[in-house]
Design an enzyme around this catalytic site. Structure first.
Site, PDB file in Angstrom:
ATOM      1  CB  ALA A 153      -0.907   0.008   1.226  1.00 42.06           C
ATOM      2  CE  LYS A 154       5.477   4.942  -0.075  1.00 39.82           C
ATOM      3  NZ  LYS A 154       6.637   4.180   0.425  1.00 39.82           N
TER       4      LYS A 154
END
Ligand code: NAD
Length: 464
Positions: A153-154
């Site tokens: 994720a980011k």
């Protein structure tokens, strides 16, 4: 034999340009939500027509190369070419002068088959959906390569944090957290610091999540201050991991670290401790740059004085213990090791042609463009890729998350030893597999990671 360049028979599986993948439900190019930028904010930037590397395209190329190396199931490949979900949010905040300004933020889950999403939060004026998506995908492969129970994720907000007061920064962080809160949680998605965010910002994130849930949720965020459940080691963990990898790659190449010359680009949360740790490992750090400029001393910089200078002035530029250097010349300085530790795409084709070091270790995420990577390969430069070299931070994040969930603080030193063991194992595996796959370290690392993600996806099956 070393897995360097063409000499080692690096394979370049054909680029996968075929349109066999159906258009994404939520493309990295199209808005995922109808939120509109405010009047003061530029519209969504074009897909990197400004000459900056398109990291998302580069990443899809690396994935395609890995897919060819391991014979990846095309259906799994198609799913990995698209982030699982992209949430785009408007982040309105009241500025100190009373005006309301609307920023744009994102949180991207690339793949969560191996566990909750894991990845940093970045505040940067050039952030866009493609970059966040690329960074999220890189986290999928990084966590898999380290065999951590996380997905990728980011997130981040397109803003210039330097133009915000502390109070504005806190309002921005809390409102952004609120807008993406449905995605967050210890078993859903666990953010951490990245460029221009730090432990203080993570404290605000953790507090906002905890207030919203009406309970203390320490394990919802990592990289927190130690007083609220962070680890002592987190601040230096990425840099520590980079140094373990430097030792490992030098050992494989038969190079003694003592006295070897290193250049470091970036003097932030990764670059600053890294400079110190490289010096402690016996290397001579001869040149360092940051956004303000660069400094060079062929005899080796006094890293403690350099740190003090940067803390006092805000930049390494003007350090009296060395000569000023044009930052674009940093990698051309004679050296045995180059460590980019700033932003994406700083080593382009032009810079790649002038890199003097025979070994480049990517402390930053995506610092080498795909075209530059090919040039370095052709020149026989050994490149240790980001998903292997800079994994120390996410490994320590895993330890923080695990301790928060256990409600137990590990004894001092345990995390550092485990981190070294995990990184050494991953490096040894990638190095050995690169020989049998006849591929460079980057493609091998992606191949090993992709196989693990694919196995998890296959084990879980496709719903419905
Ligand atoms: P940071 O914001 O703390 O520091 C960034 C540094 O890069 C600053 O010194 C800045 O002056 C410098 N910089 C910016 N533009 C530059 C340019 N054009 N030339 C030279 N220097 C420039 O960020 P950070 O946390 O140290 O992250 C650096 C890189 O490492 C990023 O790619 C990040 O994604 C990656 N990374 C960070 C962590 C972490 O734990 N913080 C973990 C893994 C990877």
């Amino acid at each position: 034999m070393s897995p360097r360049g063409s000499a080692a028979g690096r394979t370049h599986p054909a680029r996968d340009d075929s349109p066999r993948v159906a258009p994404a439900v939520t493309s990295v190019d199209e808005p995922a939500s109808p939120s509109k930028p405010g009047p003061d904010e530029p519209a969504e930037p074009p897909a990197r027509e400004d000459g900056i590397s398109d990291r998302w395209s580069d990443l899809l190329d690396y994935l395609s190369d890995a897919a060819a190396l391991i014979g990846l199931d095309p259906d799994v490949h198609a799913r990995l070419r698209v982030p699982r979900r992209i949430l785009e949010v408007a982040v309105p905040i009241q500025r100190d002068d009373g005006r309301v300004e609307v920023f744009t933020g994102w949180r991207v889950h690339h793949n969560t088959s191996r566990g909750p999403g894991k990845g940093g939060i970045r505040f940067h004026p050039a952030l866009d959906r493609r970059e966040v998506s690329a960074l999220a995908a890189a986290m999928t492969f990084k966590t898999a390569l380290m065999d951590l129970p996380f997905g990728g994720a980011k997130g981040g907000v397109r803003c210039d944090p330097m133009s915000l007061s502390l109070a504005e920064l806190e309002r921005l962080t809390r409102r952004y957290t609120w807008e993406i809160i449905t995605l967050l949680g210890p078993d859903k998605d666990v953010p951490a610091p990245d460029v221009n965010t730090d432990g203080r910002v993570m404290g605000w994130l953790m507090d906002t999540i905890s207030l919203a849930r009406g309970e203390n949720v320490a394990s919802s965020v990592t990289g927190k201050p130690t007083v609220i459940g962070g680890t002592e080691e987190h601040a230096g963990s990425t840099a520590s991991g980079v140094v373990h990898v430097v030792r490992d790659v030098f050992a494989e190449l038969g190079v003694q670290p003592a006295g070897r010359r290193a250049v470091v680009e970036g003097f932030g949360k990764v670059g600053a401790p890294l400079t110190f740790l490289l010096h402690s490992a016996g290397l001579r750090v001869v040149a360092v740059s940051d956004i303000g400029g660069a400094v060079y001393n062929p005899g080796g910089l006094d890293v403690a004085s350099l740190s003090a200078h940067a803390a006092r002035t805000g930049s390494v530029a003007g350090f009296p213990g060395g000569d000023p250097l044009d930052p674009t010349e940093l990698f051309a300085v004679p050296s045995d090791l180059a460590v980019p530790a700033a932003l994406e795409g700083t080593i382009d084709e032009k810079i790649a042609a002038s890199v003097a070091a025979p070994v480049v270790v990517e402390a930053a995420n995506g610092p080498i463009t795909a075209d530059a990577d090919r040039i370095l390969d052709a020149r026989g430069v050994v490149v240790v890729p980001d998903i292997l070299a800079n994994a120390g931070g996410v490994i320590d994040s895993y330890f923080e998350w695990a301790q928060n969930r256990q409600g137990v603080a590990w004894e001092q030193g345990v995390g550092g030893r485990l981190l070294q063991r995990i990184m050494h194992k991953a490096f040894a595996e990638v190095w050995a597999r690169s020989q049998s796959l006849h591929a460079d370290l980057r493609r091998t690392a992606y191949a090993v990671a992709t196989q693990r993600v694919a196995d998890a996806m296959t084990a879980r099956g496709l719903f419905p």
